[in-house]
Design a protein around this motif. Structure first.
Motif, short mmCIF file in Angstrom:
data_model
loop_
_atom_site.label_atom_id
_atom_site.label_comp_id
_atom_site.label_asym_id
_atom_site.label_seq_id
_atom_site.Cartn_x
_atom_site.Cartn_y
_atom_site.Cartn_z
N ARG A 1 -46.33 -47.88 55.67
CA ARG A 1 -46.24 -47.85 57.13
C ARG A 1 -46.68 -46.50 57.63
O ARG A 1 -46.61 -45.50 56.93
CB ARG A 1 -44.79 -48.10 57.56
CG ARG A 1 -44.22 -49.37 56.95
CD ARG A 1 -42.97 -49.76 57.65
NE ARG A 1 -43.25 -50.08 59.04
CZ ARG A 1 -42.36 -50.62 59.87
NH1 ARG A 1 -41.14 -50.86 59.44
NH2 ARG A 1 -42.66 -50.89 61.12
N ILE B 1 -45.88 -43.44 59.81
CA ILE B 1 -44.64 -42.81 60.30
C ILE B 1 -45.02 -41.58 61.12
O ILE B 1 -45.87 -40.78 60.71
CB ILE B 1 -43.73 -42.39 59.14
CG1 ILE B 1 -43.53 -43.54 58.14
CG2 ILE B 1 -42.40 -41.83 59.64
CD1 ILE B 1 -42.79 -44.74 58.67
N HIS C 1 -41.73 -39.49 46.72
CA HIS C 1 -41.32 -40.53 47.67
C HIS C 1 -42.49 -41.37 48.14
O HIS C 1 -42.34 -42.18 49.04
CB HIS C 1 -40.62 -39.89 48.88
CG HIS C 1 -39.22 -39.43 48.56
ND1 HIS C 1 -38.94 -38.19 48.04
CD2 HIS C 1 -38.03 -40.06 48.67
CE1 HIS C 1 -37.64 -38.07 47.87
NE2 HIS C 1 -37.06 -39.19 48.24
N ARG C 2 -43.63 -41.14 47.54
CA ARG C 2 -44.87 -41.87 47.87
C ARG C 2 -45.22 -41.74 49.35
O ARG C 2 -45.57 -42.69 50.03
CB ARG C 2 -44.74 -43.34 47.47
CG ARG C 2 -44.58 -43.49 45.95
CD ARG C 2 -44.67 -44.92 45.50
NE ARG C 2 -43.55 -45.68 46.02
CZ ARG C 2 -43.66 -46.87 46.60
NH1 ARG C 2 -44.84 -47.43 46.73
NH2 ARG C 2 -42.60 -47.52 47.04
N PRO D 1 -43.47 -45.58 52.49
CA PRO D 1 -42.84 -46.91 52.38
C PRO D 1 -41.91 -47.17 53.56
O PRO D 1 -41.78 -48.30 54.01
CB PRO D 1 -42.02 -46.82 51.09
CG PRO D 1 -42.53 -45.63 50.36
CD PRO D 1 -43.12 -44.71 51.37
N ASP D 2 -41.22 -46.14 54.04
CA ASP D 2 -40.39 -46.30 55.24
C ASP D 2 -40.14 -44.94 55.89
O ASP D 2 -40.48 -43.89 55.31
CB ASP D 2 -39.06 -47.01 54.92
CG ASP D 2 -38.14 -46.19 54.02
OD1 ASP D 2 -38.57 -45.13 53.52
OD2 ASP D 2 -36.98 -46.61 53.83
N ALA D 3 -39.57 -44.97 57.09
CA ALA D 3 -39.34 -43.73 57.83
C ALA D 3 -38.31 -42.86 57.12
O ALA D 3 -38.38 -41.62 57.16
CB ALA D 3 -38.86 -44.06 59.24
N GLU D 4 -37.39 -43.52 56.42
CA GLU D 4 -36.32 -42.77 55.76
C GLU D 4 -36.89 -41.84 54.68
O GLU D 4 -36.38 -40.74 54.47
CB GLU D 4 -35.32 -43.76 55.13
CG GLU D 4 -34.04 -43.13 54.64
CD GLU D 4 -33.11 -42.72 55.79
OE1 GLU D 4 -33.49 -42.86 56.97
OE2 GLU D 4 -32.01 -42.24 55.49
N ARG E 1 -37.96 -38.83 56.41
CA ARG E 1 -36.77 -38.04 56.79
C ARG E 1 -36.25 -37.23 55.60
O ARG E 1 -35.96 -36.05 55.72
CB ARG E 1 -35.64 -38.98 57.26
CG ARG E 1 -35.69 -39.28 58.72
CD ARG E 1 -34.48 -40.14 59.15
NE ARG E 1 -34.94 -40.97 60.24
CZ ARG E 1 -35.16 -42.28 60.17
NH1 ARG E 1 -34.90 -42.94 59.06
NH2 ARG E 1 -35.62 -42.94 61.21
N TYR F 1 -37.57 -31.02 62.91
CA TYR F 1 -38.14 -32.19 63.60
C TYR F 1 -37.17 -32.68 64.66
O TYR F 1 -35.97 -32.42 64.59
CB TYR F 1 -38.49 -33.30 62.61
CG TYR F 1 -37.29 -33.96 61.95
CD1 TYR F 1 -36.80 -33.49 60.73
CD2 TYR F 1 -36.66 -35.05 62.55
CE1 TYR F 1 -35.71 -34.09 60.13
CE2 TYR F 1 -35.57 -35.65 61.96
CZ TYR F 1 -35.09 -35.17 60.74
OH TYR F 1 -34.02 -35.76 60.16
N SER G 1 -37.68 -36.13 66.10
CA SER G 1 -37.46 -37.53 65.76
C SER G 1 -38.54 -38.02 64.80
O SER G 1 -39.63 -37.46 64.73
CB SER G 1 -37.46 -38.39 67.03
OG SER G 1 -38.72 -38.27 67.67
N ILE G 2 -38.11 -39.06 64.10
CA ILE G 2 -39.02 -39.66 63.12
C ILE G 2 -38.99 -41.16 63.34
O ILE G 2 -37.91 -41.76 63.42
CB ILE G 2 -38.55 -39.33 61.69
CG1 ILE G 2 -38.66 -37.82 61.44
CG2 ILE G 2 -39.38 -40.11 60.66
CD1 ILE G 2 -38.16 -37.36 60.10
N TRP G 3 -40.12 -41.78 63.49
CA TRP G 3 -40.13 -43.23 63.73
C TRP G 3 -41.33 -43.91 63.10
O TRP G 3 -42.38 -43.31 62.92
CB TRP G 3 -40.01 -43.56 65.21
CG TRP G 3 -40.82 -42.67 66.14
CD1 TRP G 3 -40.42 -41.47 66.63
CD2 TRP G 3 -42.12 -42.92 66.67
NE1 TRP G 3 -41.38 -40.93 67.45
CE2 TRP G 3 -42.45 -41.82 67.50
CE3 TRP G 3 -43.04 -43.96 66.54
CZ2 TRP G 3 -43.65 -41.74 68.18
CZ3 TRP G 3 -44.24 -43.87 67.25
CH2 TRP G 3 -44.54 -42.77 68.06
N ALA G 4 -41.11 -45.19 62.78
CA ALA G 4 -42.21 -45.99 62.22
C ALA G 4 -43.05 -46.51 63.37
O ALA G 4 -42.50 -46.98 64.37
CB ALA G 4 -41.63 -47.15 61.42
#
Lengths: 1023, 87
Positions: free
Chosen positions: B2, B4, B33-34, B56-59, B62, B72, B74-77
């Motif tokens: 995804r 991010i 964490h790829r 792979p994901d927003a987490e 983070r 930072y 904010s962090i979002w997909a």
């Protein structure tokens, strides 16, 4: 059997007498070693201790011990008297009072030498016939070696005390004192006071020439060993130089005139043996006719004539145009992996090995200039050897593999021999092996391969018997000796080597001669010119086979006299120069080598080995082969540091060529040497050696090894050896997580690089711990994570600081992964406390998140609820991210699990929030918990939807444990809803549990077992 | 994977080298964490910064930001919408 008095002698070669008559001892060296050990210690031993002493790497140590005891029993027991007392657990050899020479001597000397009469002292002096347990060195067995060295030292001190007392009591009677003074110098040639005493005594007896010879011999010896002439020796020499000679002989003779040197005819004369010769030659014929591999084992006692026959076969094969791969094993070279193979391959003409095969053979023959491939493995190396042999085995001219003395063969060579036999079966190859039949039982790996050959009906064996009286007569005639053939036969019992030596001695002396080989060779050594004798002694220290260039550097002779000495030794049939290689000499027979070597006194031998070790140290050693030699010489020479360092190089070299047994032996020996060193060198070497040892052989007691190495790593930190500490921790982690797997150098370098980043020590520790957490959370490399965490914890403790949060949380995650839930719980609690103290909310949240997970895994719903409440509270205080939603999700789920169905809406909302913030791992965890709860309530539809989502999410994350948990739920749902196709699919998915956390794996297996799937699988696996 | 987005507010305008050093420091963690860095945008005063990653994901992003102590907001997909003008 009737009652008989049994007497064991250990002061000299081991002997056993029954009613005063010597009995024949078992040929197995370990069995004789065991007998000597039991006799000298004279107390009860546990069987497992004795197994550890001599059979620690055997397949069946208790069986091997039983076998040895069965060979000892008939020597010492009679119908009435049982000396060997053994039950299931214990063994003891109970000898009658006076049944052991060493015990008798020790007891009398302990009571005070001054109270012993002259006559009794003379008798005691005679009981010391040589070194204690002479020739019974078992250098692969550390504990035995250490015990034997201590016991020998004690015996030597006692012998010296007896001789010194006799010399001092007969000070005024040189004729009586002289033999004892000479013996004193012989057993301790570096003792300059003893030598000075002898010189004075000889001068007083009017034998100034002899005194001068003694002085010169001592000077030469000290010079060769790099020692200095000290006061007493020089003073004695000055004293006698000024005294007028009683003989008034003005001429100066540096050494006594050499004994006349008879021309010795060709030593290894083959007589008789027509039948054996024909059988051996027929092996070549059969290999050619059948176009198949033939294996032949020629057995016999030492000196019976095996090597002479095998040499004859080698000549015959060469005459027929066959390629001969020929080599011998040597006792001192057991730690040199593939030693005989390397020798055999080196003897081939260079161009025999094609360019294309040189890289594959590079581990054995680096001089061919091949480059060892990165993907080199044992099969590639072994296959290259097989190809080399099969290529040279043509239909008309079979290849001959001739390996002599395989009872001393190293494990790696035996494995290669077995491989060649398996892979070369359909080629015309004659494999002929020679071995001492009594000693072969001591070599576990050789026995294993021979058993396998026998099982497959692949091997033909022949026991070579002693020569007949007629054959001995023919031998005596062939040697041109005047000796009485019947007398030679009677004394030698038909042993070819002994017969040859006897015939020669009788021929030379013309009178009575000694009857044992030891005395015969000793006698011959005494009659050699002094310098020649010294050359022979250096040759014995260098080994049964030696390089002349080394002798040149060791002896204090000019080139020409040295060459003359070597020619003399060759003429005397003591050394042979190797055909085709003028720089290599070899002892005429291993027994002759053994006798010459044992004639050198222990202190002198030690210094000679030390000098060889120092000579070789620092020389280029591309393939580590020299290190194996240095380890041996430095070890015997008593330089523990040099020996241990060489053991590290030698061990690594062995690992490179896949010789694990030898690598393990080097590591074990190195550890013993390292023990004598001061820190930090000791710690550093021990860590390196432990790594070699554990790589070569997985320890039986892994936890014990882990504790030992972890303690060493911590000591390394104390000593400021950070790199070695890291090596230790890494080793520990691999032992815990990757036993049996290949160590991946790339991962190690990656980890080291990342861990060493950061400005200060404390930053580095936090960095290491964070790296480790990262690895374990991602389930990427738990072993590396453990190494980093252990190192970080030890570093902070040493710095007097509290470990960072990441250490506790990371170790907790590791233990959780490993299924040690209680330990994980304690560590997460500590992490929570640490984070609260430092006021780090995010860390506090993560500790609680893990505490909830452990409580759920322990099925402790109440505790999970309590922690989840705290978790939610902290989550609300954290800013943007997944913490708030996860806290709410877990809190709601714990209530939902307890039966509060109204919480379902909260659960849905929180899960949706987790989807929104895109925190897949946390979402998967929450989904799995929700699916579990609903599965227990048989709400299959909802549970299945959640588990499927969890599976998808885990797949995207490549997280094996979450995926397995989701599949486990889906499997259960399929079973309970009679969906057979689904059940099969998920059962198959659960078939491979690689990289999955232990508690997850256990849960998955349990589910499969409950469903009867695991049982079916196990039943299938039964033969 | 995804896309991010990470939004940052920076106190002092950093130079590119300092930013590169921060990025380098978490390179290993990103790899584990790829997470792959795509590009960054700066406001003219260099105090606002938006970074794009593939992960792979927003987490995962983070976690990396926290491990490297990167600031930072904010962090979002993100859904990527590529507008294609009519030709």
């Amino acid at each position: 059997m009737t009652s008989a008095t049994v007497e064991v002698q250990v002061l000299g070669p081991l002997s056993v007498f029954r009613d005063g008559k010597a009995v024949r001892l078992p040929q197995s060296k370990k069995t004789r070693g065991l007998l000597g050990y039991l006799a000298i210690t004279g107390r009860t031993h546990r069987r497992d201790r004795l197994c550890g002493l001599l059979w620690d790497v055997a397949d069946d140590p208790r069986g091997a011990l039983r076998w040895s005891l069965s060979k000892i029993r008939p020597l010492v027991d009679s119908d009435e008297v049982r000396c060997l007392v053994a039950d299931r657990e214990h063994v003891e050899l109970q000898l009658a009072d006076g049944g052991l020479d060493w015990r008798v001597a020790r007891r009398e000397l302990d009571a005070g030498v001054e109270s012993i009469t002259d006559a009794r002292l003379e008798e005691l002096a005679d009981t010391f016939r040589g070194e204690l347990l002479e020739g019974l060195d078992l250098s692969d067995f550390d504990e035995f070696t250490a015990w034997c060295a201590a016991e020998r030292e004690h015996a030597r001190t006692s012998h010296r005390q007896v001789l010194e007392t006799l010399v001092s009591r007969h000070q005024d009677n040189p004729a009586t004192a002289l033999p004892h003074a000479r013996e004193l110098v012989r057993i301790d040639p570096l003792n300059q006071e003893a030598r000075a005493g002898l010189i004075r005594m000889l001068a007083a007896a009017g034998r100034r020439n002899e005194a001068q010879a003694q002085y010169e011999s001592a000077s030469r010896l000290l010079e060769e060993l790099g020692a200095r002439r000290a006061g007493p020796l020089v003073a004695a020499w000055h004293e006698i130089k000024t005294v007028p000679d009683a003989d008034a002989t003005p001429t100066r003779e540096p050494t006594p005139p050499p004994a006349p040197e008879p021309e010795v005819p060709k030593p290894n004369l083959l007589v008789g043996r027509e039948e054996e010769r024909a059988r051996l030659f027929s092996v070549l014929d059969t290999a050619r006719e059948a176009q198949r591999l033939q294996v032949f084992l020629l057995k016999g006692e030492s000196g019976v004539g095996k090597t002479t026959l095998l040499t004859e076969l080698s000549r015959e094969a060469a005459r027929r145009g066959c390629t001969v791969f020929e080599a011998s094993s040597y006792e001192a070279e057991a730690g040199r992996p593939y030693g005989p193979w390397i020798d055999a391959l080196r003897r081939l003409p260079r161009d025999t090995i094609p360019e294309t095969r040189r890289n594959a053979l590079a581990p054995l023959l680096p001089e061919l200039g091949g480059e060892q491939a990165r993907d080199q493995n044992r099969d590639r190396l072994f296959s290259a050897v097989v190809e080399t042999i099969t290529q040279l085995a043509t239909p008309g001219t079979p290849a001959l593999l001739l390996f002599d003395d395989i009872h001393w063969c190293d494990d790696a060579s035996v494995e290669l021999l077995h491989f060649v036999a398996r892979m070369g079966r359909t080629h015309p190859i004659a494999m002929v092996l020679g071995a001492r039949d009594g000693e072969i039982v001591d070599n576990e790996s050789t026995m294993r391969v021979l058993r396998s050959f026998r099982r497959e009906g692949l091997i033909e064996e022949h026991l070579l018997l002693p020569l007949s009286e007629g054959e001995v007569a023919e031998l005596v005639r062939g040697l041109g000796s005047d000796a009485n053939a019947s007398e030679v036969f009677a004394q030698s019992g038909g042993n070819a080597l002994l017969a040859r030596e006897l015939a020669r001695a009788i021929g030379e002396a013309g009178g009575p001669v000694p009857t044992s080989l030891k005395e015969l060779v000793g006698d011959r050594l005494d009659r050699l010119p002094a310098e020649t004798g010294d050359v022979l002694r250096w040759a014995a220290v260098l080994g049964p086979s030696l390089d002349v260039t080394r002798i040149v550097e060791l002896v204090s002779l000019e080139f020409d006299p040295l060459m003359n000495a070597l020619s003399t030794l060759e003429r005397h049939g003591l050394l042979d120069s190797e055909t085709g290689d003028p720089n290599t000499y070899e002892f005429n027979h291993a027994l002759v080598h053994q006798v010459v070597y044992s004639e050198i006194s222990e202190p002198r031998r030690k210094l000679m080995h030390l000098r060889v070790a120092k000579l070789l140290d620092g020389r280029p050693d591309l393939d580590g082969a020299l290190a194996i030699e240095i380890a041996h010489h430095a070890g015997v020479g008593g330089d523990a540091g040099l020996a241990a360092r060489a053991c590290v190089i030698a061990g690594n070299r062995c690992l490179q060529v896949f010789a694990n047994a030898e690598a393990f032996a080097h590591a074990r020996r190195g550890l013993r040497y390292a023990e004598e060193l001061p820190s930090p060198e000791k710690i550093r070497l021990k860590i390196e050696l432990e790594e070699i040892g554990t790589t070569a052989r997985t320890p039986d007691d892994i936890e014990g090894a882990v504790r030992r190495i972890e303690a060493l790593a911590e000591e390394a930190l104390d000593a400021g050896a950070a790199e070695h500490a890291r090596l230790g921790f890494t080793n520990v982690s691999y032992l815990r997580w990757h036993v049996g797997e290949t160590r991946d150098a790339h991962r190690l370098s990656l980890r080291a690089e990342f861990a060493s980043r950061g400005a200060s020590d404390s930053d580095r520790m936090v960095g290491m711990a964070e790296t480790a957490r990262c690895l374990v959370i991602l389930e990427r490399d738990v072993a590396q994570a453990e190494a980093l965490l252990l190192e970080a914890r030890a570093l902070t403790e040493r710095a007097g600081e509290a470990s960072p949060w990441a250490v506790f949380d990371g170790l907790g995650l590791l233990r959780f992964h490993g299924g040690q839930l209680e330990e994980a719980h304690t560590l997460f609690e500590r992490a929570w406390v640490t984070s609260k103290k430092s006021g780090d909310r995010l860390h506090e949240f993560m500790s609680l998140e893990h505490l909830v997970a452990v409580a759920l895994a322990q099925d402790d719903g109440e505790a999970a609820c309590d922690y989840a409440r705290e978790l939610a509270a902290i989550g609300e205080k954290l800013r943007e991210g997944s913490e708030g939603p996860l806290g709410r999700a877990m809190s709601a789920l714990c209530q939902y699990k307890k039966g509060d169905l109204a919480k379902r809406d909260d659960v849905e909302r929180a899960l949706d929030e987790l989807r929104q913030v895109d925190a897949k791992q946390r979402l998967a965890n929450a989904l799995i918990l929700a699916a579990h709860i609903e599965l227990d309530r048989r709400e299959y539809g909802s549970a299945q939807t959640r588990a499927q989502e969890a599976a998808r999410v885990s797949e995207a994350l490549q997280h094996p444990s979450s995926r397995t948990l989701a599949d486990t739920i889906l499997f259960r749902i399929a079973r309970e809803t009679d969906d057979e196709i689904g059940a099969k699919r998920y059962a198959a998915a659960l078939g491979s549990l690689d990289g999955v956390a232990h508690h997850v794996r256990d849960a998955a297996r349990q589910v499969l077992l409950d469903a009867g799937v695991g049982e079916e699988q196990e039943t299938r696996e039964e033969p | 994977m995804r896309r991010i987005i990470v939004e940052r507010k920076l106190e002092d305008a950093p130079d590119f080298e300092a930013l590169q050093a921060l990025e380098d420091a978490v390179a290993w963690c990103l790899e584990q964490h790829r997470v792959t860095f795509v590009r960054s945008y700066f406001s003219n005063d260099r105090r606002t910064m938006v970074c794009e990653y593939d992960a792979p994901d927003a987490e995962a992003v983070r976690t990396v930001q926290r491990t490297g102590n990167l600031p930072y907001e904010s962090i979002w997909a993100a859904e990527v919408l590529e507008w294609q003008p009519e030709s």
